[in-house]
Design a protein around this motif. Structure first.
Motif, short mmCIF file in Angstrom:
data_model
loop_
_atom_site.label_atom_id
_atom_site.label_comp_id
_atom_site.label_asym_id
_atom_site.label_seq_id
_atom_site.Cartn_x
_atom_site.Cartn_y
_atom_site.Cartn_z
N ARG A 113 0.85 -1.19 0.00
CA ARG A 113 0.00 0.00 0.00
C ARG A 113 0.88 1.24 0.00
N ASN A 114 0.70 2.13 -0.99
CA ASN A 114 1.40 3.41 -1.00
C ASN A 114 0.76 4.34 0.03
N ASP A 115 1.47 5.42 0.41
CA ASP A 115 0.91 6.27 1.47
C ASP A 115 -0.34 7.03 1.01
N ASP A 116 -0.56 7.14 -0.32
CA ASP A 116 -1.80 7.79 -0.78
C ASP A 116 -2.94 6.77 -0.95
N GLY A 117 -2.71 5.52 -0.53
CA GLY A 117 -3.75 4.50 -0.60
C GLY A 117 -3.74 3.69 -1.89
N SER A 118 -2.95 4.11 -2.88
CA SER A 118 -2.87 3.33 -4.12
C SER A 118 -2.00 2.09 -3.88
N ARG A 161 10.22 1.75 -3.38
CA ARG A 161 8.92 2.10 -2.82
C ARG A 161 8.40 0.94 -1.96
N ASN A 192 7.08 1.27 1.81
CA ASN A 192 5.71 0.87 2.17
C ASN A 192 5.70 -0.20 3.27
#
Ligand code: FMN
Length: 150
Positions: free
Chosen positions: A23-28, A53, A57
């Protein structure tokens, strides 16, 4: 149900090539090919270079998903260009994946190797994790790793 990685052909001490989704920090959602060492029926070890990344994450979320596939496209697309978001299921597994498992981080350890075959003199983190859930959609064996990063 007791988790047993040997159900997907993973043996203790051996390395396999997988696609790790996080999960990326923007939710993607993010996908990258990453080696996995089987450390027991429900334990794995990764070694991930700083700057990726995936590592960022995993350090933030303390959890990730390991996707088991033999599809060569999945080993190149996440490197050349990111996988489109509709390639992922809600639970972070990849669509039409043979099998996948969820991991929870147990420990993170700094590792530096001077003569690494992939990146010379670079820093990485060794991540030990517990497998919390294993889903087998189709009978499969994890792809054996030739690519020794440890
Ligand atoms: C077959 C294969 C195995 C890989 N294994 C690892 C690995 O074990 N650790 C690592 O740090 N990078 C590994 N890589 C490189 C990462 O996939 C690559 O750096 C990727 O771009 C990281 O993407 P991210 O920034 O979205 O996490 C591997 C690449 C391939 C093709």
């Amino acid at each position: 149900m007791k988790i047993d990685l040997s159900l997907i052909g993973m043996e203790k001490g051996r390395q396999y090539e997988t696609i790790i989704t996080t999960r990326n920090d923007d939710g993607s959602k993010n996908a990258a090919p990453i080696g996995v060492i089987c450390a027991g029926n429900d334990k794995i070890i990764n070694r991930i270079f700083k700057g990726s990344r995936t590592l960022e994450n995993i350090m933030r979320e303390r959890e990730f998903t390991v996707n088991i596939t033999h599809d060569p496209e999945l080993f190149t697309t996440p490197i050349i260009g990111k996988l489109p978001q509709d390639s992922f299921n809600e639970d972070y597994s990849l669509k039409s994946i043979e099998a996948y498992f969820k991991c929870e981080v147990i420990s993170l350890t700094e590792a530096i190797k001077q003569s690494d075959p992939i990146k010379k003199k670079d820093e990485a983190i060794v991540i030990k994790s517990r497998v919390s859930e294993l889903t087998i959609n189709r009978k499969t064996k994890a792809l054996n790793g030739q690519f020794d990063t440890l």
